[in-house]
Structure formats: structure tokens, C-alpha cells
Enzyme design. Structure first.
Site, PDB file in Angstrom:
ATOM      1  N   LYS A   1      -2.071   8.921   3.382  1.00  0.00           N
ATOM      2  CA  LYS A   1      -2.743   9.389   4.609  1.00  0.00           C
ATOM      3  C   LYS A   1      -2.250   8.612   5.823  1.00  0.00           C
ATOM      4  CE  LYS A   1      -6.987   8.486   3.191  1.00  0.00           C
ATOM      5  NZ  LYS A   1      -6.718   7.882   1.860  1.00  0.00           N
TER       6      LYS A   1
ATOM      7  N   ARG B   1     -15.694  10.080   4.663  1.00  0.00           N
ATOM      8  CA  ARG B   1     -15.497   9.634   3.281  1.00  0.00           C
ATOM      9  C   ARG B   1     -16.613  10.155   2.365  1.00  0.00           C
ATOM     10  NH1 ARG B   1     -11.321   5.776   4.020  1.00  0.00           N
ATOM     11  NH2 ARG B   1     -11.143   4.291   2.355  1.00  0.00           N
TER      12      ARG B   1
ATOM     13  N   ARG C   1       2.009  -2.186  -2.270  1.00  0.00           N
ATOM     14  CA  ARG C   1       1.925  -2.104  -0.797  1.00  0.00           C
ATOM     15  C   ARG C   1       1.842  -3.502  -0.172  1.00  0.00           C
ATOM     16  NH1 ARG C   1      -2.387   1.759   1.989  1.00  0.00           N
ATOM     17  NH2 ARG C   1      -3.945   0.495   0.921  1.00  0.00           N
TER      18      ARG C   1
ATOM     19  N   ARG D   1      -3.063  -6.676   0.947  1.00  0.00           N
ATOM     20  CA  ARG D   1      -4.479  -6.562   1.293  1.00  0.00           C
ATOM     21  C   ARG D   1      -5.323  -7.005   0.105  1.00  0.00           C
ATOM     22  NH1 ARG D   1      -5.187  -0.519   3.701  1.00  0.00           N
ATOM     23  NH2 ARG D   1      -7.060  -0.682   2.431  1.00  0.00           N
TER      24      ARG D   1
ATOM     25  N   ARG E   1     -12.135   1.292  -5.781  1.00  0.00           N
ATOM     26  CA  ARG E   1     -11.897   2.249  -4.685  1.00  0.00           C
ATOM     27  C   ARG E   1     -11.646   3.645  -5.245  1.00  0.00           C
ATOM     28  NH1 ARG E   1      -7.185  -0.419  -1.722  1.00  0.00           N
ATOM     29  NH2 ARG E   1      -7.399   1.201  -0.145  1.00  0.00           N
TER      30      ARG E   1
END
Ligand code: AMP
Length: 216
Positions: free
Chosen positions: A13, A88, A127, A160, A171
């Protein structure tokens, strides 16, 4: 062009939003980025949001919804915007609908980036993000020119906290429990466009540009 980008964490996204907003010169409203900024700056919102973000839980609806309404109120909604990571859950979607209806600026399309769990885990665990400008890299797919350093601003790249394995699992669980319901919510409104989030980012972008041109 008033679009929502919907999909699990790691669907791409943020990547697509960045490409689209650059191409069309639109504001990109990413609640995850805004919340992390508030955490860094230790604002009252950041202090409240931190524990939820660290666990991979959703930050309470009223905090996030007010944040988005505030951002939308400060842009030219006629020109358009891209929402990334918001809404969300159904309650956030309903609040957004009321706000946009009151402003006569409804959402044109919700882009659902359907992505396999295997892709999500591979992307999130590799990531790396710039701790200064939030640019995203990936140790295999999009490596920086110099290891550990941001190509754009030269700051350090970090992982992160919520991209670590246990939080990734949570998540994905929260996405399946709460966010997935939005697929049906927007499908019923006839504004959902599904694209595979497993594809490479330039292919996804080409499909989105084609959708913009042809409506298909
Ligand atoms: P993201 O960068 O979109 O993956 O978001 C990172 C974290 O910020 C999420 O795991 C949530 O804790 C929080 N967050 C982002 N957007 C929302 C939202 N719309 N509602 C609640 N929490 C959010």
C-alpha cells in the site's frame, strides 16, 4: 481521484501510494506514518498510540479518525487524495463516509491489494525503513545502494519494531479479524477494485493506471 488503498500489512500500500501521489501530485495520507511521527515527537497522541503500535494492535478509532479528518480538512479534497492504512475497520469506514458525505467528496475507488501470507511475511521481515524520511527498502527486493543507509537522505535504515516476527503475526491476525470486513463493505458499494498485491510494484502500478484510464 479519491482513493483508499486496502490490504494486509506488506501488501505494498505504502509503495503504491508513494508512486501514485508522485505521479499525480496528490496528498498521501498514511495513518501509520502519521502515528509513528507522533510517537517520535512524543506528542500526546504519540504517547497514547505507542503501546498499541508496538503490540501490532489498532490504535483507538477516535484518535485515528480525528487525525485523518484533520488532515483531510487541510487539503483540497476536490483535487483528490490517497488514503493508506485507513480505514482499518467498519467503524472507521462509517465515520469516514459521514465526513466525506458531509463534504460532498465521496471515495471514487477502493483498491484492494490481495496478497498471500507468504508474500506478506517475506516482505515485512526484510523491510528496512529510513529513520529520518520513512523511505522504504527491502534487503532483497529493493536494497539501498549502500547497506544500511537511506538512498534519499543518507540517514540510517532500521527495522521497524512491529516488523519483528511476533508482531507481524499479530498484525496479520488483527487484519483478518477486523480490516478484512472492509472488502465486503466496499464491494457492496460497488467501488472495490481488486489487484494482486503479490505482483511486483511496477506491474501493480501499471494495472492501477489502466484502471484509472479505462475504469476496468
Ligand atoms: P502501518 O504502517 O499502516 O502498518 O501501521 C502501523 C501501525 O499503526 C498499525 O499496526 C496500528 O498499530 C497503527 N495504525 C495505523 N493505521 C491505523 C488505523 N487506521 N487504525 C488504527 N491503528 C492504526
Amino acid at each position: 481521484m479519491r482513493w483508499i488503498l486496502l490490504g494486509p500489512p506488506g501488501a505494498g500500500k505504502g509503495t503504491q501510494a508513494a508512486l501514485l501521489t508522485k505521479k499525480f501530485n496528490l496528498p498521501h495520507i498514511a495513518t501509520g506514518d502519521l502515528l509513528r511521527q507522533a510517537v517520535r515527537e512524543q506528542t500526546p497522541l504519540g504517547l497514547e498510540a505507542k503501546s498499541y503500535i508496538d503490540k501490532g494492535e489498532l490504535v483507538p478509532d477516535n484518535l485515528v479518525t480525528n487525525l485523518v479528518k484533520d488532515k483531510l480538512s487541510n487539503i483540497d479534497m476536490e483535487k483528490g487524495f490517497i488514503l493508506d492504512g485507513f480505514p482499518r475497520n467498519i467503524s472507521q469506514a462509517e465515520s469516514l463516509d459521514i465526513f466525506l458525505d458531509n463534504n460532498h467528496k465521496p471515495i471514487d475507488a477502493v483498491i484492494y491489494l490481495a496478497t498471500e501470507e507468504q508474500t506478506i511475511i517475506q516482505r515485512l521481515s526484510g523491510r528496512r525503513v529510513c529513520q529520518s524520511c520513512e523511505a522504504n527498502f527491502h534487503i532483497k527486493n529493493v536494497p539501498p545502494k549502500k547497506e544500511g543507509i537511506c538512498d534519499y537522505c543518507g540517514a540510517k535504515l532500521i527495522q521497524r519494531d512491529d516488523d519483528k516476527p511476533q508482531t507481524i503475526k499479530n498484525r496479520i491476525k488483527i487484519y483478518n479479524q477486523k480490516t478484512k470486513d472492509l472488502i465486503e463493505y466496499y464491494n457492496k458499494k460497488n467501488i472495490l477494485k481488486q489487484v494482486s498485491g503479490d505482483l511486483e510494484s511496477d506491474k501493480v502500478l501499471a494495472l492501477l493506471q489502466n484502471f484509472l484510464k479505462t475504469g476496468r
